[in-house]
Write a protein that holds these residues in place. Structure first.
Motif, PDB file in Angstrom:
ATOM      1  N   VAL A 369       0.829  -1.202   0.000  1.00  0.00           N
ATOM      2  CA  VAL A 369       0.000   0.000   0.000  1.00  0.00           C
ATOM      3  C   VAL A 369       0.868   1.258   0.000  1.00  0.00           C
ATOM      4  CG1 VAL A 369      -1.639   1.359   1.360  1.00  0.00           C
ATOM      5  CG2 VAL A 369      -1.965  -1.103   1.106  1.00  0.00           C
ATOM      6  N   THR A 370       0.478   2.221  -0.841  1.00  0.00           N
ATOM      7  CA  THR A 370       1.078   3.557  -0.820  1.00  0.00           C
ATOM      8  C   THR A 370       0.066   4.511  -0.220  1.00  0.00           C
ATOM      9  OG1 THR A 370       2.418   3.128  -2.790  1.00  0.00           O
ATOM     10  CG2 THR A 370       2.031   5.434  -2.210  1.00  0.00           C
ATOM     11  N   ALA A 371       0.455   5.212   0.833  1.00  0.00           N
ATOM     12  CA  ALA A 371      -0.468   6.092   1.551  1.00  0.00           C
ATOM     13  C   ALA A 371      -0.133   7.552   1.304  1.00  0.00           C
ATOM     14  CB  ALA A 371      -0.412   5.793   3.052  1.00  0.00           C
ATOM     15  N   GLY A 372      -1.175   8.376   1.240  1.00  0.00           N
ATOM     16  CA  GLY A 372      -1.026   9.826   1.153  1.00  0.00           C
ATOM     17  C   GLY A 372      -1.576  10.458   2.414  1.00  0.00           C
ATOM     18  N   LEU A 405      -4.972  17.844  -1.381  1.00  0.00           N
ATOM     19  CA  LEU A 405      -4.460  17.077  -2.516  1.00  0.00           C
ATOM     20  C   LEU A 405      -4.590  15.572  -2.328  1.00  0.00           C
ATOM     21  CD1 LEU A 405      -1.177  19.082  -3.232  1.00  0.00           C
ATOM     22  CD2 LEU A 405      -3.388  19.308  -4.362  1.00  0.00           C
ATOM     23  N   ARG A 406      -4.731  15.122  -1.089  1.00  0.00           N
ATOM     24  CA  ARG A 406      -4.667  13.687  -0.869  1.00  0.00           C
ATOM     25  C   ARG A 406      -5.860  12.945  -1.477  1.00  0.00           C
ATOM     26  NH1 ARG A 406      -5.986  15.949   4.230  1.00  0.00           N
ATOM     27  NH2 ARG A 406      -7.788  14.997   5.274  1.00  0.00           N
ATOM     28  N   TYR A 407      -7.048  13.549  -1.462  1.00  0.00           N
ATOM     29  CA  TYR A 407      -8.206  12.888  -2.055  1.00  0.00           C
ATOM     30  C   TYR A 407      -8.070  12.794  -3.574  1.00  0.00           C
ATOM     31  CZ  TYR A 407     -10.769  12.967   2.369  1.00  0.00           C
ATOM     32  OH  TYR A 407     -11.170  12.754   3.662  1.00  0.00           O
ATOM     33  N   GLN A 408      -7.526  13.838  -4.185  1.00  0.00           N
ATOM     34  CA  GLN A 408      -7.281  13.796  -5.630  1.00  0.00           C
ATOM     35  C   GLN A 408      -6.290  12.692  -5.971  1.00  0.00           C
ATOM     36  OE1 GLN A 408      -6.045  17.586  -7.165  1.00  0.00           O
ATOM     37  NE2 GLN A 408      -8.144  18.340  -7.330  1.00  0.00           N
ATOM     38  N   ALA A 409      -5.236  12.589  -5.173  1.00  0.00           N
ATOM     39  CA  ALA A 409      -4.234  11.545  -5.415  1.00  0.00           C
ATOM     40  C   ALA A 409      -4.850  10.158  -5.287  1.00  0.00           C
ATOM     41  CB  ALA A 409      -3.084  11.709  -4.416  1.00  0.00           C
ATOM     42  N   LEU A 410      -5.773   9.991  -4.351  1.00  0.00           N
ATOM     43  CA  LEU A 410      -6.427   8.691  -4.164  1.00  0.00           C
ATOM     44  C   LEU A 410      -7.295   8.345  -5.367  1.00  0.00           C
ATOM     45  CD1 LEU A 410      -7.069   6.308  -2.231  1.00  0.00           C
ATOM     46  CD2 LEU A 410      -8.978   7.669  -1.370  1.00  0.00           C
ATOM     47  N   VAL A 411      -8.094   9.286  -5.799  1.00  0.00           N
ATOM     48  CA  VAL A 411      -8.996   9.040  -6.933  1.00  0.00           C
ATOM     49  C   VAL A 411      -8.213   8.818  -8.224  1.00  0.00           C
ATOM     50  CG1 VAL A 411     -10.826  10.061  -8.346  1.00  0.00           C
ATOM     51  CG2 VAL A 411     -10.877  10.326  -5.866  1.00  0.00           C
ATOM     52  N   GLN A 412      -7.072   9.489  -8.378  1.00  0.00           N
ATOM     53  CA  GLN A 412      -6.255   9.346  -9.581  1.00  0.00           C
ATOM     54  C   GLN A 412      -5.368   8.112  -9.552  1.00  0.00           C
ATOM     55  OE1 GLN A 412      -4.169  13.080  -9.782  1.00  0.00           O
ATOM     56  NE2 GLN A 412      -6.022  14.258 -10.246  1.00  0.00           N
ATOM     57  N   GLY A 413      -5.421   7.347  -8.452  1.00  0.00           N
ATOM     58  CA  GLY A 413      -4.657   6.108  -8.361  1.00  0.00           C
ATOM     59  C   GLY A 413      -3.203   6.284  -7.995  1.00  0.00           C
ATOM     60  N   LYS A 414      -2.814   7.479  -7.554  1.00  0.00           N
ATOM     61  CA  LYS A 414      -1.418   7.709  -7.178  1.00  0.00           C
ATOM     62  C   LYS A 414      -1.107   7.163  -5.789  1.00  0.00           C
ATOM     63  CE  LYS A 414      -1.046  11.791 -10.123  1.00  0.00           C
ATOM     64  NZ  LYS A 414      -0.822  13.254 -10.179  1.00  0.00           N
ATOM     65  N   VAL A 415      -2.139   7.034  -4.950  1.00  0.00           N
ATOM     66  CA  VAL A 415      -2.022   6.394  -3.637  1.00  0.00           C
ATOM     67  C   VAL A 415      -3.243   5.498  -3.454  1.00  0.00           C
ATOM     68  CG1 VAL A 415      -0.708   8.300  -2.622  1.00  0.00           C
ATOM     69  CG2 VAL A 415      -3.201   8.277  -2.423  1.00  0.00           C
ATOM     70  N   GLU A 416      -3.140   4.547  -2.510  1.00  0.00           N
ATOM     71  CA  GLU A 416      -4.274   3.645  -2.251  1.00  0.00           C
ATOM     72  C   GLU A 416      -4.970   3.922  -0.920  1.00  0.00           C
ATOM     73  OE1 GLU A 416      -1.622   2.225  -5.089  1.00  0.00           O
ATOM     74  OE2 GLU A 416      -1.086   1.998  -2.968  1.00  0.00           O
ATOM     75  N   LEU A 417      -4.340   4.753  -0.082  1.00  0.00           N
ATOM     76  CA  LEU A 417      -4.870   4.994   1.263  1.00  0.00           C
ATOM     77  C   LEU A 417      -4.626   6.444   1.644  1.00  0.00           C
ATOM     78  CD1 LEU A 417      -5.901   3.673   4.029  1.00  0.00           C
ATOM     79  CD2 LEU A 417      -3.465   3.516   4.622  1.00  0.00           C
ATOM     80  N   VAL A 418      -5.640   7.083   2.270  1.00  0.00           N
ATOM     81  CA  VAL A 418      -5.481   8.463   2.739  1.00  0.00           C
ATOM     82  C   VAL A 418      -6.080   8.601   4.122  1.00  0.00           C
ATOM     83  CG1 VAL A 418      -5.508   9.500   0.435  1.00  0.00           C
ATOM     84  CG2 VAL A 418      -7.664   9.231   1.687  1.00  0.00           C
ATOM     85  N   ASP A 419      -5.618   9.624   4.824  1.00  0.00           N
ATOM     86  CA  ASP A 419      -6.277   9.994   6.073  1.00  0.00           C
ATOM     87  C   ASP A 419      -7.293  11.083   5.769  1.00  0.00           C
ATOM     88  OD1 ASP A 419      -4.008  11.917   5.647  1.00  0.00           O
ATOM     89  OD2 ASP A 419      -4.936  12.838   7.397  1.00  0.00           O
ATOM     90  N   GLY A 420      -8.241  11.252   6.653  1.00  0.00           N
ATOM     91  CA  GLY A 420      -9.251  12.290   6.473  1.00  0.00           C
ATOM     92  C   GLY A 420     -10.046  12.448   7.743  1.00  0.00           C
ATOM     93  N   TYR A 421     -11.163  13.135   7.631  1.00  0.00           N
ATOM     94  CA  TYR A 421     -12.083  13.286   8.752  1.00  0.00           C
ATOM     95  C   TYR A 421     -13.419  12.665   8.374  1.00  0.00           C
ATOM     96  CZ  TYR A 421      -8.657  16.529  10.643  1.00  0.00           C
ATOM     97  OH  TYR A 421      -7.495  17.090  11.114  1.00  0.00           O
TER      98      TYR A 421
END
Length: 508
Positions: A369-372, A405-421
């Motif tokens: 897994v690549t995380a943003g 930027l992290r949600y965009q990276a997730l949707v674009q497939g640049k990462v597979e996991l993000v943190d959020g609220y």
């Protein structure tokens, strides 16, 4: 462009107000800096050593980061317009003083000798030929200072001083390029227009007189508006409610306003949306610059109380936060139902492919897994560092990036996991899957109105009305409302009012 025009039409009133705040803030700062720097340059033009020393001192102010300077000023003068003006004046001093000092000290020596030979006094020489010869450089310094002030004034939004920086910060926070472009574009336009007008003013004495009259008019109008706001805020039947940056705090403060006004229609409620971060809001509350703002239990315990361990039970966390705030002379009302805490999210397809439902499920896939992650989340004990210990979790690659930027990276497939609220509208927008915190690692974050105990005691009707929100608003409901405001660009006041009406919390 069509989206931008809709945004301008939708935000017309707020936009004009922000533009006026930015212009007045910039002009007042320029005027104060000029009143200090120009006489100083005139007084020291014949004292070269002292003049050079002052030049070095004004240059030091330029090396201090603007955010650091604002942070240093807040404990001394509070938040809002005053620290913003002080910081802008300090930044503007160098170009104004440097250009005026250079213009006055580089006049032809033969001309100076002739003036002395004719017995002209210091003031006569200054008035007859020194100032007229130095005027082009002086106006050049004023133009440089004004452009610098207008650009730096965008940071004033961080401490509740308003201006066009509000739109820039909102655009960054919400990943809304339209809002970001609006704030940045108007700020750049204002800088270019102001610099052009100053250049025109410096071309002749007639233009200088016209410019002086226009400047005086703008300052009088701005001062009148500021004074009017101050008088309104100081009235005994006025309540000032502030909120942090973003759509969710904006929704909450509008709910507070509607609830209060229904029970006390004679009370004037003034809203200050996008007022700044936790430390700024709390300082404003302590200084009676605001009366109420929504705060979260986890933020109180970890951000204000600096507790190393937050209770995992929502009720225990609230009680601990309430007790801490009571010792500070504050009243913390009952919290709402929803949690605005940390969460880990993946796309629906990734969750289905790897059969992910909980954070524990992620452990089996972690190596690939690549995380943003937000930089703060990646380094905080209640973020990724703590997750590593609680779940024995160590993903293959961690990339830190700005929250927007992290949600965009997730949707674009640049990462597979993000943190959020848990109430982020992007979860709804992109149909993401939140992994359940099955070991209950993340601390509770429930929101509730915060006010001074003295205010609560003298405003029992306000307390009663705001307590109607206790136990209300689920996480899904807040996420939907955030989506409506942030993504669909509906007015926060309308969305908040609709919720209160549909849940019978208000009648009108």
């Amino acid at each position: 462009m069509q989206s931008l025009m809709k945004l301008i039409a939708h935000q017309q009133g707020q936009l004009v107000a922000a533009l006026g705040q930015h212009l007045v803030l910039s002009l007042v700062s320029l005027l104060i800096a000029a009143v200090i720097a120009l006489p100083l340059a005139m007084a020291l033009k014949d004292h070269r050593r002292l003049g050079e020393l002052i030049l070095q001192i004004t240059g030091i102010f330029q090396t201090i980061p603007s955010l650091a300077l604002l942070g240093l000023l807040i404990p001394i003068v509070g938040i809002g317009t005053v620290p913003a003006v002080i910081a802008l004046v300090l930044y503007a001093m160098m170009p104004i003083y440097q250009n005026a000092y250079t213009g006055l000290t580089t006049i032809d020596p033969q001309l100076e000798e002739a003036g002395l030979a004719f017995g002209l006094s210091w003031w006569t020489r200054l008035k007859r030929y020194e100032l007229p010869l130095a005027l082009p450089l002086i106006f050049s310094g004023l133009r440089i200072a004004l452009v610098m002030i207008i650009g730096t004034a965008t940071l004033a939004a961080l401490i509740g001083a308003g201006g066009l920086g509000t739109y820039i910060l909102l655009g960054i926070q919400q990943n809304n390029n339209g809002v970001l472009l609006l704030g940045a574009g108007l700020s750049a336009f204002l800088a270019l227009l102001s610099a052009g007008l100053l250049k025109w003013v410096g071309k002749s004495r007639r233009n200088l007189k016209i410019g002086g009259v226009v400047l005086a008019g703008l300052l009088v109008c701005g001062g009148a508006v500021t004074m009017q706001r101050h008088l309104v805020h100081s009235q005994p039947d006025t309540i000032v409610i502030a909120g942090k940056m973003g759509g969710e705090p904006n929704l909450l403060i509008h709910m507070y306003k509607d609830l209060i006004e229904e029970a006390a229609p004679q009370t004037k409620v003034v809203l200050k949306p996008n007022f700044g971060g936790t430390s700024f809001l709390y300082a404003a509350l302590q200084r009676d610059q605001i009366d109420i703002y929504p705060e979260f239990t986890g933020t109180v315990l970890e951000g204000l109380a600096k507790q190393k361990q937050t209770p995992k039970s929502p009720d225990q966390a609230y009680q601990a936060a309430r007790r801490y705030l009571a010792r500070q002379g504050m009243t913390y009302l009952k919290p709402m139902a929803y949690q605005n805490g940390y969460a880990l999210a993946v796309t629906a397809s990734f969750a289905k492919q790897h059969r992910l439902a909980t954070i524990s499920d992620l452990v089996e896939q972690q190596a690939a897994v690549t995380a943003g992650f937000d930089p703060d989340f990646a380094q905080q004990p209640d973020g990724y560092l703590g997750l590593q210990k609680a779940y024995d979790l160590k993903v293959g690659t961690v990339k830190t990036m700005e929250p927007t930027l992290r949600y965009q990276a997730l949707v674009q497939g640049k990462v597979e996991l993000v943190d959020g609220y848990t109430t982020d509208p992007q979860l709804r927008q992109y149909h993401l899957r939140v992994l359940a915190d099955d070991r209950h690692f993340f601390p509770p974050y429930q929101g509730a109105p915060l006010m001074k105990a003295r205010f609560a005691k003298t405003h029992p009707v306000v307390v009663k009305q705001l307590n109607k929100l206790a136990g209300q608003i689920t996480t899904n409901e807040m996420q939907e409302m955030n989506y409506a405001v942030t993504v669909k660009h509906q007015k926060a006041s309308v969305v908040a009012h609709q919720y209160l009406r549909s849940h019978h919390l208000i009648t009108k």
